[in-house]
Design an enzyme around this catalytic site. Structure first.
Site, PDB file in Angstrom:
ATOM      1  CD1 TRP A   1       0.300  -0.306   3.180  1.00  0.00           C
ATOM      2  CD2 TRP A   1      -1.638   0.798   3.481  1.00  0.00           C
ATOM      3  NE1 TRP A   1       0.183   0.007   4.515  1.00  0.00           N
ATOM      4  CE2 TRP A   1      -0.998   0.677   4.719  1.00  0.00           C
ATOM      5  CE3 TRP A   1      -2.868   1.440   3.420  1.00  0.00           C
ATOM      6  CZ2 TRP A   1      -1.545   1.205   5.900  1.00  0.00           C
ATOM      7  CZ3 TRP A   1      -3.417   1.961   4.594  1.00  0.00           C
ATOM      8  CH2 TRP A   1      -2.758   1.843   5.812  1.00  0.00           C
ATOM      9  CG  ASP A   2       4.393   1.766   2.494  1.00  0.00           C
ATOM     10  OD1 ASP A   2       3.828   0.766   2.967  1.00  0.00           O
ATOM     11  OD2 ASP A   2       4.963   2.623   3.189  1.00  0.00           O
TER      12      ASP A   2
ATOM     13  CE1 TYR B   1      10.408  -5.065   8.011  1.00  0.00           C
ATOM     14  CE2 TYR B   1      10.432  -7.245   7.008  1.00  0.00           C
ATOM     15  CZ  TYR B   1       9.754  -6.220   7.638  1.00  0.00           C
ATOM     16  OH  TYR B   1       8.419  -6.361   7.904  1.00  0.00           O
TER      17      TYR B   1
ATOM     18  CG  ASP C   1       2.163  -3.258  11.478  1.00  0.00           C
ATOM     19  OD1 ASP C   1       1.371  -3.089  10.531  1.00  0.00           O
ATOM     20  OD2 ASP C   1       3.387  -3.364  11.318  1.00  0.00           O
TER      21      ASP C   1
ATOM     22  CD1 TRP D   1       0.476   1.083  12.788  1.00  0.00           C
ATOM     23  CD2 TRP D   1      -1.159   2.488  12.208  1.00  0.00           C
ATOM     24  NE1 TRP D   1       0.707   1.491  11.489  1.00  0.00           N
ATOM     25  CE2 TRP D   1      -0.286   2.352  11.112  1.00  0.00           C
ATOM     26  CE3 TRP D   1      -2.269   3.337  12.063  1.00  0.00           C
ATOM     27  CZ2 TRP D   1      -0.476   3.007   9.894  1.00  0.00           C
ATOM     28  CZ3 TRP D   1      -2.460   3.991  10.851  1.00  0.00           C
ATOM     29  CH2 TRP D   1      -1.574   3.825   9.789  1.00  0.00           C
TER      30      TRP D   1
ATOM     31  CD  GLU E   1       7.145   4.211  10.303  1.00  0.00           C
ATOM     32  OE1 GLU E   1       8.154   4.304  11.038  1.00  0.00           O
ATOM     33  OE2 GLU E   1       6.625   3.129  10.001  1.00  0.00           O
TER      34      GLU E   1
END
Ligand code: DGY
Length: 428
Positions: free
Chosen positions: A39-40, A85, A167, A353, A396
Site C-alpha cells: 500500500w505504500d 529487516y 500493525d 498505531w 513516518e
C-alpha cells in the site's frame, strides 16, 4: 499555525521521493523498510504522478508483477538482498521467483489507479497502463472475497495484523490473546535498531506476529487453508472500506474503458460490502467496530479503523457521525487524526498505531469527509497534516498531542501525501 511557504514543502517532498526511488519501485524509507511495500507503493504513485506520470504507473505495475498465481498481492516484495529487516525472505519462505511475504495489505490499488487515470494529462498513456492493470486488480479483489470471506458475508477478514497496515492497533489485543507464542523460532528484531523501541510494537506482539507467519508457512502458504486455520481472523471496517472503495473505483474505471465484466463484478462487490458494513456500525461509539470472526463478538475499541469507512460511500448520516467523532478527538489532540481515541486509557501517543497520527490515513479520512460534504473538519485534517510537516518534517508518524516526529524519518508515503494535500489545497 498557518502553513506558509508551500513551494518549499513541495520541493522537499519531491526530494524525499527521489531519495527513496529505486528505479521501478520506491522503498518506504532507507534502513527500516528497504524493500517494496504494497500500500505504500500505491499511495506513493499518487505523489509521483505530479512529477512524472509514467513513473507513477510503473510503481504500481512493478508491484503487480509479483502478484501470486491465485491473485494475492503480497505486502512486501524483496527485490534485493538486505539483512536490515526482520522477518526477511528466508523466514517467509514463500517460494516465489522473486521472494515476497505471504500475506497481503489494504487494497488501495483500485482507488489509486482510478485517481491516476482521472487526472492524467497523458490520457493515451493512462488508458494503456490502466487497461493492463485492470484485470490484475480485479483478480486481487476476487481473491479477497474467495479466500477471506468463505461464508459469503460480504466482508473479508485479515489473518495477520500486518495485513491491516495498522500493525499494533488496540483492535487486535483481544484476538491476540488466543495467539500462542510457544515454540516459535528464536529471532532478532531489526526494527528497534532503526527506530526508538518505545515507538514500535512490543515483544509480546512481535512474538505473535512471528507465530502466525510460522503457522501459515507450515501450511505451505495455501490460501485455501489459511483462513480457517488461523486463530486470528478479524473483520476490520477500515480494511473493508478501503477494499469497497477500490471495488467501486475499479468498476467506474472499467466502465469508462469498456471492460463491462470487470465493472459489473466490482460494482456487485462494493454494493454487498457496503450493506454488510452496516453490521459493524455502533451508535454508542459513533463509529464502526471490528468483528472478531473467531469469537463472533464486536471488539471494544475506538480506533481509526472505525473512522476509515468514511473513505467508502457509506450513508451520509454515518459520515456525519464520524465527522463529529473526529471533532471530539480534536478537543484532546492538537493534531488530527489520532489512530486511537485519546481519551481511552489504552491510548499511547507515540506507539505506532496505538495513538499516533499518520498522513496516509489522514488522506483517506479527509477524502471521504470532503465527499460527504463535511468540509470544515476535512479541511482541519489537511491543515493538521501540513502543520506537522512544517513543525516536524517528513516522519513516518507523529505524536498527536505534541507533534513530535516518530518512527522512521524521510518517509516516502508521508511525502507523497503532502504533495497530494498541496495539490488539493491549490484546486480548492
Ligand atoms: C513492520 O515491519 O513493522 C511492517 O509493518 C510489517 O511489514
Amino acid at each position: 499555525m498557518a502553513v506558509q511557504d508551500t513551494s518549499g514543502i513541495f520541493d522537499h517532498a519531491v526530494e524525499v521521493l527521489r531519495e527513496n526511488d529505486r528505479g521501478t519501485y520506491t522503498v518506504p524509507t532507507k534502513g527500516l523498510y528497504p524493500f517494496q511495500w504494497n500500500w505504500d507503493s500505491c499511495l506513493t504513485a499518487l505523489g509521483q504522478s505530479h512529477v512524472d506520470e509514467a513513473r507513477a504507473w510503473t510503481e504500481i505495475e512493478t508491484l503487480f508483477e509479483h502478484q501470486w498465481p491465485d491473485g494475492m498481492v503480497p505486502h512486501i516484495v524483496f527485490h534485493v538482498f538486505d539483512d536490515g529487516y526482520f522477518p526477511g525472505p528466508n523466514v517467509w519462505n514463500t517460494g516465489r521467483p522473486t521472494p515476497t511475504s505471504g500475506i497481503t495489505q489494504p487494497a488501495v490499488a483500485g482507488f489509486a489507479v482510478r485517481r491516476l487515470f482521472d487526472r492524467a494529462k497523458d490520457k493515451a498513456l493512462a488508458t494503456e497502463r490502466a487497461l493492463r492493470l485492470l484485470p490484475k486488480i480485479d483478480l486481487w479483489h476476487r481473491w479477497f472475497y474467495q479466500n477471506r470471506d468463505p461464508k459469503g458475508e460480504g466482508l473479508v477478514a485479515i489473518l495477520h495484523p500486518w495485513e491491516s497496515g495498522r500493525d499494533n492497533s488496540i483492535d487486535w489485543d483481544q484476538a491476540f490473546e488466543r495467539v500462542p507464542t510457544e515454540g516459535i523460532e528464536p529471532y532478532t528484531r531489526r526494527d528497534t535498531q532503526h527506530a526508538d523501541p518505545a515507538h514500535r510494537p512490543t515483544k509480546a506482539q512481535y512474538d505473535r506476529y512471528v507465530y502466525l507467519v510460522e503457522l501459515f508457512r507450515g501450511l505451505g502458504w495455501d490460501n485455501t487453508q489459511l483462513h480457517d486455520a488461523s486463530p486470528f481472523q478479524v473483520v476490520d471496517p477500515g480494511f473493508n472500506a478501503i477494499l469497497i472503495r477500490a471495488c467501486a473505483d475499479l468498476a467506474d474505471l472499467a466502465e469508462q474503458l469498456g471492460e463491462t465484466a470487470i465493472a459489473e463484478a466490482n460494482r456487485e462487490r462494493a454494493e454487498r460490502g457496503l450493506l454488510a458494513l452496516e453490521t459493524l456500525w455502533s451508535d454508542e461509539h459513533s463509529q464502526y467496530r471490528c468483528r472478531d470472526r473467531v469469537s463472533g463478538t464486536l471488539v471494544e475499541s475506538h480506533s481509526l479503523g472505525g473512522l476509515l469507512p468514511a473513505f467508502a460511500a457509506i450513508p451520509q448520516a454515518r459520515a456525519a457521525a464520524i465527522a463529529r467523532t473526529v471533532e471530539r478527538h480534536a478537543q484532546t489532540a492538537r493534531f488530527l487524526v489520532p489512530s486511537h481515541d485519546p481519551s481511552d486509557p489504552r491510548f499511547e501517543q507515540k506507539r505506532y498505531w496505538r495513538g499516533p497520527v499518520w498522513l496516509v490515513t489522514n488522506y483517506m479520512v479527509a477524502d471521504g469527509l470532503f465527499a460527504a460534504g463535511e468540509r470544515e473538519i476535512a479541511n482541519r485534517i489537511v491543515q493538521s497534516s501540513l502543520e506537522l510537516i512544517q513543525e516536524s518534517g517528513f516522519a513516518e508518524y507523529y505524536d498527536p498531542l505534541t507533534g513530535e516526529p516518530c518512527g522512521g524519518g524521510r518517509f516516502t508515503w508521508t511525502a507523497a501525501m503532502v504533495i497530494e494535500f498541496l495539490d488539493q489545497a491549490a484546486r480548492r
